[in-house]
Design an enzyme around this catalytic site. Structure first.
Site, short mmCIF file in Angstrom:
data_model
loop_
_atom_site.label_atom_id
_atom_site.label_comp_id
_atom_site.label_asym_id
_atom_site.label_seq_id
_atom_site.Cartn_x
_atom_site.Cartn_y
_atom_site.Cartn_z
N LYS A 1 0.34 -0.94 0.05
CA LYS A 1 0.31 -0.01 0.29
C LYS A 1 0.64 1.17 0.24
O LYS A 1 0.18 2.22 -0.59
CB LYS A 1 -0.74 -0.18 1.18
CG LYS A 1 -2.62 -0.77 1.43
CD LYS A 1 -2.77 -0.44 2.38
CE LYS A 1 -1.82 -0.83 3.46
NZ LYS A 1 -2.79 -0.24 4.54
N ARG B 1 -10.72 1.17 9.20
CA ARG B 1 -10.05 -0.48 9.76
C ARG B 1 -11.30 -1.47 10.25
O ARG B 1 -10.91 -2.65 10.50
CB ARG B 1 -8.80 -0.55 10.65
CG ARG B 1 -7.77 0.13 10.18
CD ARG B 1 -6.61 -0.73 9.73
NE ARG B 1 -5.79 -1.24 10.53
CZ ARG B 1 -4.50 -0.09 10.08
NH1 ARG B 1 -4.47 0.37 9.37
NH2 ARG B 1 -3.12 -1.21 10.49
N ARG C 1 10.82 -1.59 12.14
CA ARG C 1 9.43 -1.54 12.90
C ARG C 1 9.10 -1.92 13.83
O ARG C 1 9.49 -3.53 13.92
CB ARG C 1 8.38 -1.54 11.89
CG ARG C 1 7.99 -0.13 12.20
CD ARG C 1 7.45 -0.18 10.00
NE ARG C 1 5.70 -0.36 10.82
CZ ARG C 1 4.89 -0.11 10.26
NH1 ARG C 1 4.99 0.07 8.57
NH2 ARG C 1 3.73 -0.83 10.98
N ARG D 1 -1.44 -9.09 12.79
CA ARG D 1 -2.06 -7.72 12.37
C ARG D 1 -2.51 -8.99 11.25
O ARG D 1 -4.13 -7.82 10.51
CB ARG D 1 -0.84 -6.99 12.05
CG ARG D 1 -0.61 -6.28 13.31
CD ARG D 1 1.25 -5.30 12.87
NE ARG D 1 0.76 -4.08 12.32
CZ ARG D 1 1.42 -3.90 11.41
NH1 ARG D 1 2.93 -4.82 11.01
NH2 ARG D 1 2.08 -3.63 10.01
P1 AMP Z 1 -0.40 0.84 9.67
O1 AMP Z 1 0.86 1.15 9.59
O2 AMP Z 1 -1.07 1.68 8.96
O3 AMP Z 1 0.22 -1.19 9.50
O4 AMP Z 1 -0.73 1.25 11.32
C1 AMP Z 1 0.42 0.88 12.29
C2 AMP Z 1 -0.30 0.24 13.53
O5 AMP Z 1 -1.03 1.78 13.94
C3 AMP Z 1 -1.54 -0.93 13.88
O6 AMP Z 1 -1.51 -2.06 14.18
C4 AMP Z 1 -2.56 -0.03 14.77
O7 AMP Z 1 -2.40 -0.68 15.76
C5 AMP Z 1 -2.05 1.34 14.37
N1 AMP Z 1 -3.99 1.73 13.40
C6 AMP Z 1 -3.43 2.56 12.47
N2 AMP Z 1 -4.22 3.17 11.22
C7 AMP Z 1 -5.58 2.76 12.15
C8 AMP Z 1 -6.98 3.07 12.82
N3 AMP Z 1 -7.92 3.43 11.28
N4 AMP Z 1 -7.59 1.52 13.61
C9 AMP Z 1 -7.19 1.21 14.34
N5 AMP Z 1 -5.83 1.34 14.47
C10 AMP Z 1 -4.98 1.89 13.59
#
Ligand code: AMP
Length: 191
Positions: free
Chosen positions: A13, A88, A133, A144
């Protein structure tokens, strides 16, 4: 144009969003990045947010919507936005729909990038080695992906019912994926 980008962690993405915001000249709203920047502060809120991110669990829906709404109200988002990693959950999708309709705005498209689970795990483990990370270790990756399957994947039905869903095969090369995305954008662009 306003569009939601749905895809499991590791689907590519980030790469495609960067190309797309460039093409459409709209801001890239990544809730992962927004929440990581909250996490970096030293406050009670940041420690609370960190407890979700570090466990690979989703932060509370209303908190995320509040952070996104702040950005959406800013001038930079007047002509559109690309939502990356948001919504999400179905609740977040409903909160976003309510917010947009209150503002007299519409969401034009939801794009799903589909990649096989084994491929995702390999990509994420590789990314963990390169970026360091902390939420890219094996257990968190599994968590995840599980969260994605149970909470985020149902969003595709939600948007399909609104005739806004497009699905792109994320197993292709990045250039092929982008070509497919451009065709979807052309179909849903506002006049
Ligand atoms: P990402 O970088 O999008 O994979 O997000 C990393 C982490 O941030 C996720 O594993 C969640 O813990 C949190 N997170 C990101 N976006 C959301 C969302 N829309 N709702 C809830 N938690 C989020």
């Amino acid at each position: 144009m306003r569009l939601v980008f749905i895809g499991p962690p590791g689907a590519g993405k980030g790469t495609q969003c960067a190309r797309l915001v460039n093409l459409l000249s709209i801001p890239h709203l990544s809730t992962g990045e927004m929440l990581r920047s909250v996490k970096k502060q030293d406050t009670a809120l940041s420690r609370w947010v960190a407890s979700y991110i570090d466990a690979g669990r989703l932060a509370p829906d209303h908190l995320v919507m509040r952070i996104v709404a702040q950005r959406l109200k800013s001038d930079e988002c007047r002509n559109g936005a690309l939502f990356d990693g948001f919504p999400r959950t179905i609740v977040q999708a409903q909160l976003l729909d309510d917010f947009l309709s209150d503002e007299g705005l519409v969401l034009n498209m939801a794009l799903e990038l589909r990649v096989d689970e084994e491929e995702l795990i390999q990509r994420l483990l590789k990314r963990a080695q390169i970026d360091g990370r902390v939420d890219d270790n094996y257990d968190t990756i599994r968590e995840r992906l599980h969260v994605f399957k149970t909470q985020t994947a149902p969003l595709t039905d939600y948007y399909a019912k609104q005739s806004k869903l497009e699905v792109v095969d994320g197993m292709q090369s990045p250039d092929q994926v982008f070509e497919a995305i451009k065709a979807c954008v052309a179909r849903h662009s506002p006049q």
